[in-house]
Design a protein around this motif. Structure first.
Motif, PDB file in Angstrom:
ATOM      1  N   VAL A 189       4.124 132.719  12.957  1.00 12.80           N
ATOM      2  CA  VAL A 189       4.943 132.760  14.176  1.00 12.80           C
ATOM      3  C   VAL A 189       6.405 132.996  13.822  1.00 12.80           C
ATOM      4  N   THR A 190       6.894 132.328  12.801  1.00 15.87           N
ATOM      5  CA  THR A 190       8.282 132.506  12.363  1.00 15.87           C
ATOM      6  C   THR A 190       8.514 133.933  11.902  1.00 15.87           C
ATOM      7  N   LEU A 191       7.609 134.495  11.123  1.00 15.06           N
ATOM      8  CA  LEU A 191       7.750 135.873  10.665  1.00 15.06           C
ATOM      9  C   LEU A 191       7.692 136.849  11.836  1.00 15.06           C
ATOM     10  N   THR A 206       7.945 138.020  21.241  1.00 12.73           N
ATOM     11  CA  THR A 206       6.883 137.614  20.320  1.00 12.73           C
ATOM     12  C   THR A 206       5.874 136.807  21.113  1.00 12.73           C
ATOM     13  N   CYS A 207       4.608 137.186  21.007  1.00 15.19           N
ATOM     14  CA  CYS A 207       3.536 136.485  21.708  1.00 15.19           C
ATOM     15  C   CYS A 207       2.479 136.093  20.683  1.00 15.19           C
ATOM     16  N   MET A 208       2.245 134.784  20.539  1.00 14.36           N
ATOM     17  CA  MET A 208       1.282 134.290  19.557  1.00 14.36           C
ATOM     18  C   MET A 208       0.325 133.295  20.198  1.00 14.36           C
ATOM     19  N   PRO A 264      14.269 126.303  21.153  1.00 14.31           N
ATOM     20  CA  PRO A 264      15.370 126.679  22.042  1.00 14.31           C
ATOM     21  C   PRO A 264      15.311 128.132  22.535  1.00 14.31           C
ATOM     22  N   ARG A 265      14.620 129.006  21.797  1.00  7.68           N
ATOM     23  CA  ARG A 265      14.557 130.416  22.183  1.00  7.68           C
ATOM     24  C   ARG A 265      13.295 130.767  22.962  1.00  7.68           C
ATOM     25  N   MET A 266      12.378 129.818  23.101  1.00 10.46           N
ATOM     26  CA  MET A 266      11.135 130.095  23.820  1.00 10.46           C
ATOM     27  C   MET A 266      11.385 130.156  25.312  1.00 10.46           C
TER      28      MET A 266
END
Length: 64
Positions: free
Chosen positions: A21-23, A32-34, A57-59
């Protein structure tokens, strides 16, 4: 290399999904969708805590 959107279903063993997820977030310009297990939200300590500090905080949205 950067992508506009990164979508993934990382492996769930040994909390390695946090690295995926970080990558994915680093490779993405916009979205980004995981698919991940929910344990990162409740499991304390270690990588889970740092993951929450860095990415929460960025979600924009978390779906169950």
């Amino acid at each position: 290399m950067k992508f506009d959107v990164v979508i993934g279903n990382p492996p769930y063993n040994n909390d390695i999904y946090l690295d995926f997820v970080t990558l994915g977030d680093k490779l993405s310009r916009q979205l980004t969708c995981m698919i991940t297990p929910a344990k990162w939200q409740a499991k304390n300590g270690g990588n889970n805590e740092q993951f929450r500090i860095d990415l929460m905080p960025r979600m924009k949205e978390v779906r169950y």
